[in-house]
Design a protein around this motif. Structure first.
Motif, PDB file in Angstrom:
ATOM      1  N   HIS A   1       0.847  -1.176   0.000  1.00  0.00           N
ATOM      2  CA  HIS A   1       0.000   0.000   0.000  1.00  0.00           C
ATOM      3  C   HIS A   1       0.878   1.219   0.000  1.00  0.00           C
ATOM      4  O   HIS A   1       1.879   1.267   0.688  1.00  0.00           O
ATOM      5  CB  HIS A   1      -0.885   0.021   1.243  1.00  0.00           C
TER       6      HIS A   1
ATOM      7  N   SER B   1       1.382   4.856   1.226  1.00  0.00           N
ATOM      8  CA  SER B   1       0.802   5.662   2.296  1.00  0.00           C
ATOM      9  C   SER B   1       0.715   7.110   1.851  1.00  0.00           C
ATOM     10  O   SER B   1       1.154   7.480   0.754  1.00  0.00           O
ATOM     11  CB  SER B   1       1.628   5.511   3.571  1.00  0.00           C
ATOM     12  N   ASP B   2       0.111   7.904   2.730  1.00  0.00           N
ATOM     13  CA  ASP B   2      -0.081   9.309   2.386  1.00  0.00           C
ATOM     14  C   ASP B   2       1.260   9.995   2.171  1.00  0.00           C
ATOM     15  O   ASP B   2       2.254   9.644   2.796  1.00  0.00           O
ATOM     16  CB  ASP B   2      -0.811  10.009   3.532  1.00  0.00           C
TER      17      ASP B   2
ATOM     18  N   LEU C   1     -13.810  -1.182  -1.495  1.00  0.00           N
ATOM     19  CA  LEU C   1     -14.428  -1.312  -0.177  1.00  0.00           C
ATOM     20  C   LEU C   1     -13.428  -1.833   0.842  1.00  0.00           C
ATOM     21  O   LEU C   1     -13.333  -1.326   1.961  1.00  0.00           O
ATOM     22  CB  LEU C   1     -15.572  -2.325  -0.247  1.00  0.00           C
TER      23      LEU C   1
ATOM     24  N   LEU D   1     -10.963   0.755   1.820  1.00  0.00           N
ATOM     25  CA  LEU D   1     -11.594   1.774   2.647  1.00  0.00           C
ATOM     26  C   LEU D   1     -11.670   1.266   4.093  1.00  0.00           C
ATOM     27  O   LEU D   1     -11.328   1.970   5.042  1.00  0.00           O
ATOM     28  CB  LEU D   1     -12.998   2.042   2.112  1.00  0.00           C
ATOM     29  N   LEU D   2     -12.101   0.016   4.227  1.00  0.00           N
ATOM     30  CA  LEU D   2     -12.170  -0.586   5.563  1.00  0.00           C
ATOM     31  C   LEU D   2     -10.792  -0.602   6.196  1.00  0.00           C
ATOM     32  O   LEU D   2     -10.631  -0.315   7.383  1.00  0.00           O
ATOM     33  CB  LEU D   2     -12.677  -2.021   5.476  1.00  0.00           C
TER      34      LEU D   2
ATOM     35  N   SER E   1      -8.303   1.371   5.665  1.00  0.00           N
ATOM     36  CA  SER E   1      -7.825   2.655   6.159  1.00  0.00           C
ATOM     37  C   SER E   1      -8.671   3.123   7.334  1.00  0.00           C
ATOM     38  O   SER E   1      -8.195   3.845   8.192  1.00  0.00           O
ATOM     39  CB  SER E   1      -7.746   3.694   5.053  1.00  0.00           C
ATOM     40  N   LEU E   2      -9.921   2.674   7.416  1.00  0.00           N
ATOM     41  CA  LEU E   2     -10.713   2.990   8.597  1.00  0.00           C
ATOM     42  C   LEU E   2     -10.132   2.312   9.819  1.00  0.00           C
ATOM     43  O   LEU E   2     -10.046   2.886  10.895  1.00  0.00           O
ATOM     44  CB  LEU E   2     -12.163   2.517   8.436  1.00  0.00           C
ATOM     45  N   LEU E   3      -9.734   1.056   9.649  1.00  0.00           N
ATOM     46  CA  LEU E   3      -9.371   0.257  10.823  1.00  0.00           C
ATOM     47  C   LEU E   3      -7.885   0.297  11.135  1.00  0.00           C
ATOM     48  O   LEU E   3      -7.486   0.302  12.280  1.00  0.00           O
ATOM     49  CB  LEU E   3      -9.789  -1.189  10.616  1.00  0.00           C
ATOM     50  N   PHE E   4      -7.052   0.287  10.108  1.00  0.00           N
ATOM     51  CA  PHE E   4      -5.627   0.095  10.382  1.00  0.00           C
ATOM     52  C   PHE E   4      -4.731   1.212   9.873  1.00  0.00           C
ATOM     53  O   PHE E   4      -3.599   1.317  10.262  1.00  0.00           O
ATOM     54  CB  PHE E   4      -5.129  -1.197   9.741  1.00  0.00           C
ATOM     55  N   GLN E   5      -5.225   1.973   8.904  1.00  0.00           N
ATOM     56  CA  GLN E   5      -4.366   2.974   8.291  1.00  0.00           C
ATOM     57  C   GLN E   5      -3.131   2.334   7.662  1.00  0.00           C
ATOM     58  O   GLN E   5      -1.997   2.668   7.949  1.00  0.00           O
ATOM     59  CB  GLN E   5      -3.960   4.051   9.320  1.00  0.00           C
ATOM     60  N   PHE E   6      -3.332   1.321   6.826  1.00  0.00           N
ATOM     61  CA  PHE E   6      -2.206   0.846   6.030  1.00  0.00           C
ATOM     62  C   PHE E   6      -2.003   1.795   4.869  1.00  0.00           C
ATOM     63  O   PHE E   6      -0.949   2.334   4.653  1.00  0.00           O
ATOM     64  CB  PHE E   6      -2.461  -0.559   5.480  1.00  0.00           C
TER      65      PHE E   6
ATOM     66  N   LEU F   1      -5.659   7.938   3.405  1.00  0.00           N
ATOM     67  CA  LEU F   1      -6.869   8.492   2.799  1.00  0.00           C
ATOM     68  C   LEU F   1      -6.587   9.073   1.431  1.00  0.00           C
ATOM     69  O   LEU F   1      -7.297   8.802   0.469  1.00  0.00           O
ATOM     70  CB  LEU F   1      -7.401   9.607   3.693  1.00  0.00           C
ATOM     71  N   THR F   2      -5.518   9.873   1.368  1.00  0.00           N
ATOM     72  CA  THR F   2      -5.283  10.586   0.108  1.00  0.00           C
ATOM     73  C   THR F   2      -4.759   9.653  -0.965  1.00  0.00           C
ATOM     74  O   THR F   2      -4.822   9.964  -2.140  1.00  0.00           O
ATOM     75  CB  THR F   2      -4.278  11.729   0.311  1.00  0.00           C
TER      76      THR F   2
ATOM     77  N   ARG G   1      -1.608   3.249  14.870  1.00  0.00           N
ATOM     78  CA  ARG G   1      -1.726   3.528  13.437  1.00  0.00           C
ATOM     79  C   ARG G   1      -0.364   3.911  12.859  1.00  0.00           C
ATOM     80  O   ARG G   1       0.020   3.464  11.787  1.00  0.00           O
ATOM     81  CB  ARG G   1      -2.711   4.670  13.211  1.00  0.00           C
TER      82      ARG G   1
ATOM     83  N   LEU H   1     -12.440   9.741  12.535  1.00  0.00           N
ATOM     84  CA  LEU H   1     -13.306   8.557  12.508  1.00  0.00           C
ATOM     85  C   LEU H   1     -13.787   8.109  13.881  1.00  0.00           C
ATOM     86  O   LEU H   1     -14.844   7.515  13.999  1.00  0.00           O
ATOM     87  CB  LEU H   1     -12.568   7.392  11.843  1.00  0.00           C
TER      88      LEU H   1
END
Lengths: 205, 310, 615
Positions: free
Chosen positions: A2, A4-5, A83, A86-87, A89-94, A97-98, B115, B179
């Protein structure tokens, strides 16, 4: 695998975001409206399987399975992958967002390609299913790694080294992934072959 | 290496720097472990009769009260503005801003730290590789370590790496205030109000819900294999078992998805989830959103104009 | 008993709620699931829908709320065919409780889940909120209203799923195996809730005691047809008819007398449970496995085991019972080496360290409650061979063990079958075979009969009784405890509360000193059903109709003839509801029963046809 930002130039991040939105919209339209909730539930299982680690020598790699998602879901695969990310990055931030768009492209496009490849070439015998499935599984990961390298390299020549390293580090994963996919397809062929036909989910019940 | 400034340093400096880095990382790991352990000690049954906000229970901070839609737009916009900066210094400022958001929201630090740690591997790769692979330019400063003359260490590469790490951390720190200060369904609803198709929002919620079911299923199956002597090794046999395992996971999820859909239909599902929640917008929502975006914009301008990120 | 035209036993006033005529259904794969179902269901009926696996029960209820379309025949709900708008309306009036509550709780919190149906009914959010609270309060979950479903226990999920339905105030409630995997306490709550429900109740179940408690009418399906349709009492009082449909649970009642409960029976067990089995008295060397002051805490701080002491001798069979959360599961995973706690864990007298604990799987086998968690191969043979292969056995030995294990569990010719395609009972037996093929010294069984129909249960019991391994059985079922074990450990809050012979445990259980196993209503209903099935030997004069060669002086001939005599024999009959002692009039008329030796004895009878009578 992945991004990252902050890694990608802002133009690439925005551009890939727009592109992935367009592909996702297409993917939604290709999916039967009644099947959307079903794709969502199945996505959860893809997410779980991407958390599975496979030992590789002294370390372990976790599976990416873009190829398998494509094999199982066909044109809905891109949606499922978006999906899933998205999950994640919601849960783990691998993946940040950007960079979500870029990550969706680099996993989702190979998934679509593998799905197409598999549906065209799978034939009727178990042997052929397994070979094509393995190719799709490994090829999906390889294509993702190539896209990853390309996206990284979009940052300019300073990033070429990182891009090369990213590509190289995915080579063993590619082999593992290809073999696991072949075995999964072989298992499904014997146990529930209808899953391999990329039909509407509604037709499977 | 045309024109680049060369600085010669003895090798121990490099080794020392690496040691310090590794030490810092280990320390951070240890601290996080302690923090997480501390967080979990008072494990009493939470009072579920009050609505709780995901993970961060009972917050009443400015972030918790912020209308979700404004929060999403403002923080997402801010994130993109941060990502657009180029200098490590503006990244540092962004980290400070994000960190203050975490503090303002009254969130436990441990989760944010987790995180950060989750992506530390990917980012460490930049820190190690970029200084070595960045192409030397005339204005660059190169460190050459004795004994490693063929591998010059480009300070501009280090700067690039630090900027990337800084930006990644700044955005990652924003995730928790974004979040964890509203329940997931509420956040998703905010998204749908902003134009994300309702169905997609519902898909996120469904996938999130069944994630836990499948995690549990996967865990039980793994135990089932373990008690029959399966150990993961680097071997084809292991891969075959993993293939079966994945296959079984998929079969079970495909079967479940039909049952879930049946259950939805039998309670009157006709293609959409009914969820008419109520959003109230106040002036402070506008103000807060505007100020975050302005901060981000200011940071970007500062970065481009003063710090000379071109 | 195969009277297909018999009217439903409940008197109808006015039109039927459901009217099914000649309903046929075939799945896309060609499987003909329904072959002409004729059924009328009145409002307020309470129906148990029973029958073997594959008899079409699930297909039928999927028709009743329109999840499957009518292919052929007619399905009328409230006077209109079930389709279009009527179908949408019907779905809001008909609640279905699916087997797995996780399928039914698809929202993020209980509140949203209960709201889902209400909002679909067009109820405004403000009006819905009190309804949500009330229905969650009715199932005892009002304190968890905002809890995400994945943090609930299984029993709580089941109740939450029921609350989702009850909030919609359904006129019809359809239940699919509602008691599967529930522990007795949770089952009791469920029964109470369902008893209070006023509308039509249609319940698929294998658990006839449960059905008998709630339903008045029994509809037995067989191969897609209604085979019987009569009162619940009629069904349970006729074992042959139950047996025919794989429903006979009479074997469970076998040990009960109408006066005494299982304790009596357990005391009659062969005296292989001398009190000397108390672990302290034995030398630890002879113990297969032993725990000394064993403690275990989960990372979140929950202390699951607080100093467990027990030893298991070779060949022993021990039951572990206890309420949910008593630490049974944790204890099992410690015994398996999946978890490691503090304290001493000895195997064959040797203390295990962390490394050896990793190797416990070679000696200890465990059969999980849900076979789906244990089966992951594409054929039965591979599945059973998996363990032995991990043990590193040569191929010939693996093959031998696969054959032996499959034979053990009566799946002889199943080598190439796909485990996923087997029935529930077969999968359970396969899971047992996968463990047996590893020839473990200690076999752990976790709720082995959960979710099985009575027929499958009886077969499984037979198989388990043949095994010679040292066994640990974890179950809520008093019948299994009595049948399979000699010793019982009562676990309570992570400690061994009692460790004594099973007979003593069952006596405790009977005196209600401990109420861990059978649900109260089940004990009562078992007795009632036993009364209904009452079968005993007694003597009275009765008449026989015989057809056999017999002799009248010199004349030997054969023809049906009747005569009366007086001898003891067994037959099934019903006693008065609360007659304590055995009193009933000798019944006249013919009795069918064996009458051994009758042909040989010389006897006389009236020859009616020719008028000659020689008494």
């Amino acid at each position: 695998m992945h991004i990252s930002d902050g890694v990608l130039p802002i133009s690439v991040a925005l551009g890939s975001g727009v592109a992935s939105l367009a592909v996702a919209a297409w993917s939604v339209r290709q999916t039967d409206a009644d099947d959307l909730p079903k794709v969502a539930v199945v996505t959860a299982s893809f997410f779980v399987s991407s958390l599975i680690h496979v030992p590789l020598g002294p370390t372990s790699v976790h599976l990416l399975i873009p190829g398998l998602v494509g094999v199982l879901l066909g044109r809905s695969a891109f949606l499922a992958i978006l999906l899933g990310l998205l999950l994640q990055s919601l849960l783990f931030q691998f993946g940040g967002l950007t960079a979500l768009g870029a990550n969706a492209l680099l996993m989702g496009v190979p998934a679509l390609a593998c799905g197409l490849l598999f549906s065209k070439l799978r034939g009727t015998t178990q042997r052929q299913h397994v070979i094509v499935g393995g190719l799709a599984g490994g090829g999906g990961t390889l294509a993702s790694a190539v896209l990853l390298a390309l996206l990284l390299a979009s940052g300019g020549e300073d990033f070429f080294g990182v891009a090369k390293l990213a590509l190289l580090s995915h080579l063993p994963v590619f082999v593992v992934e290809g073999l696991v996919s072949a075995f999964t397809v072989s298992f499904l062929f014997r146990v529930k072959p209808e899953l391999l036909r990329q039909q509407r989910l509604g037709a499977l019940s | 290496m045309g024109g680049a400034e060369l600085i010669h340093l003895p090798l121990p400096v490099l080794l020392g720097a690496l040691l310090v880095l590794a030490g810092c990382w280990l320390l951070a790991l240890k601290m996080l472990k302690l923090a997480l352990a501390g967080e979990q000690e008072p494990q009493q049954e939470r009072d579920w009769s009050v609505p709780v906000i995901d993970a961060a229970a009972g917050g009443s901070s400015i972030f918790h009260r912020w209308d979700v839609r404004f929060k999403l737009v403002a923080l997402l916009g801010f994130a993109f503005l941060v990502v657009a900066t180029r200098s490590p210094w503006s990244a540092l400022v962004a980290i400070c801003l994000s960190f203050s958001a975490v503090l303002l929201a009254g969130l436990p630090l441990a989760r944010s730290m987790r995180r950060l740690l989750a992506m530390s591997g990917f980012l460490a790769m930049f820190l190690l590789i970029m200084p070595l692979t960045a192409v030397p330019r005339p204005a660059d400063t190169l460190l050459v370590f004795s004994g490693l003359e063929y591998l010059p260490f480009n300070l501009r590469g280090l700067q690039l790496a630090l900027a990337i790490i800084g930006k990644a951390c700044a955005v990652a720190l924003l995730m928790e205030p974004l979040l964890a200060t509203a329940s997931l369904p509420r956040t998703i609803e905010g998204l749908t109000r902003l134009g994300v198709p309702e169905k997609v929002g519902q898909m996120i919620l469904l996938a999130h819900r069944y994630l836990f079911v499948f995690l549990e299923e996967a865990r039980r199956m793994a135990t089932g294999m373990q008690v029959r002597g399966f150990r993961r090794r680097t071997s084809i046999a292991t891969l075959q078992v993993m293939g079966n395992y994945l296959g079984m996971l998929f079969v079970r999820s495909f079967e479940r998805t039909h049952r879930v859909y049946d259950a939805m239909q039998s309670r009157g599902y006709q293609g959409r989830f009914p969820a008419p929640a109520y959003f109230a917008v106040s002036v402070s929502d506008w103000l807060l959103a505007a100020s975050w975006l302005l901060l981000g914009l200011a940071l970007l301008l500062f970065d481009r104009l003063w710090l000379g990120g071109v | 008993m195969h009277d297909l035209n018999r009217l439903p036993p409940i008197d109808f006033d006015g039109p039927a709620q459901f009217e099914l005529r000649e309903l046929h259904f075939a799945y896309p794969n060609g499987h003909q699931a329904l072959r002409g179902i004729d059924l009328s269901i009145a409002a307020g009926d309470r129906i148990a829908l029973v029958g073997q696996n594959g008899s079409g029960k699930s297909t039928l209820i999927k028709h009743l709320n329109g999840l499957l379309p009518v292919q052929q025949g007619e399905l009328v709900y409230q006077g209109q065919p079930l389709s279009g708008d009527q179908l949408q309306q019907a779905r809001l009036e008909i609640g279905v409780l699916f087997q797995d509550p996780d399928d039914q709780l698809f929202c993020s919190t209980l509140y949203d889940d209960v709201c889902f149906g209400l909002l679909n009914q067009g109820i405004a959010l403000e009006t819905a909120e009190p309804l949500v609270r009330r229905s969650l309060a009715a199932v005892g979950l009002e304190a968890l209203i905002y809890k995400p479903s994945h943090h609930l226990s299984y029993g709580q999920k089941k109740r939450a799923a029921l609350a989702c339905l009850l909030a919609m105030q359904p006129q019809v409630l359809i239940l699919d195996e509602p008691t599967a995997n529930l522990d007795p306490g949770q089952e009791n709550i469920l029964v109470e809730l369902l008893r209070a429900f006023q509308g039509t109740l249609i319940c698929i179940t294998h658990d006839l005691l449960f059905a008998y408690e709630l339903c008045q009418r029994a509809v037995v399906l067989d191969k897609g047809q209604v085979h019987h349709d009569y009162t619940m009492a009629e069904l349970v009082s006729h074992p042959p008819s139950m047996r025919e449909h794989g429903l006979d649970f009479s074997f469970r009642l076998a040990g009960l007398s109408t006066q005494e409960m299982p304790a009596q029976q357990a005391c009659n067990l062969p005296p292989e449970t001398p009190p000397s089995i108390v672990p302290e008295l034995k030398s630890p060397v002879s113990a297969v496995v032993e725990l000394r002051d064993y403690q275990f805490s989960y990372p979140d701080g929950t202390q699951a085991l607080r100093g467990v002491d027990f030893a298991l001798q070779a060949g022993e069979s021990v039951a572990i019972v206890g309420e949910n959360g008593a630490g049974k599961t944790t204890l099992l995973s410690c015994l398996m080496g999946i978890q490691g706690g503090r304290g001493e864990h000895l195997l064959e007298g040797r203390a295990l360290d962390k490394k050896q604990r990793q190797l416990l799987w070679r000696k200890v086998g465990m059969v999980f409650q849900d076979p789906a968690d244990q089966l992951f191969c594409a054929s039965c043979a591979e599945e059973v061979a998996f363990g032995p292969r991990q043990l590193g056995l040569p191929a010939a030995e693996v093959a031998r063990r696969v054959d032996a294990a499959l034979q053990r569990v009566r799946l002889d010719a199943y080598h190439d079958r796909v485990p996923l395609h087997l029935s529930g009972g077969e999968r359970k037996r396969l899971a047992i075979a996968t463990v047996l093929s590893m020839e473990p010294e200690l076999l752990i069984l976790d709720e082995p009969t959960a979710g099985l129909d009575p027929q499958g249960e009886e077969l499984l019991l037979e198989i388990l009784k043949e095994l010679s391994q040292t066994r640990i059985l974890v179950t809520h079922d008093p019948f299994l405890v009595a049948e399979l074990t000699q010793r019982t450990l009562v676990l309570h809050r992570g400690q061994v509360l009692e460790d004594y012979p099973t007979a003593a445990f069952l006596a405790d259980q009977n005196q209600k000193a401990l109420n861990l196993l059978a649900v109260g209503y089940k004990q009562v209903r078992s007795r009632e059903i036993l009364e209904l099935q009452h079968q005993h030997r007694h003597s009275h004069r009765h008449r026989h109709l015989h057809d056999h060669p017999h002799r009248h002086g010199d004349l030997v001939h054969s023809h049906p003839h009747e005569h009366e005599h007086d001898h003891p024999h067994a037959f099934t009959h019903v006693h008065g509801a609360d007659s304590a002692e055995h009193c009933h009039r000798p019944l006249g008329g013919f009795h069918e029963h064996n009458h051994p030796g009758h042909e040989a004895e010389e006897h006389t009878h009236r020859h009616g046809d020719d008028g000659t009578s020689r008494d």
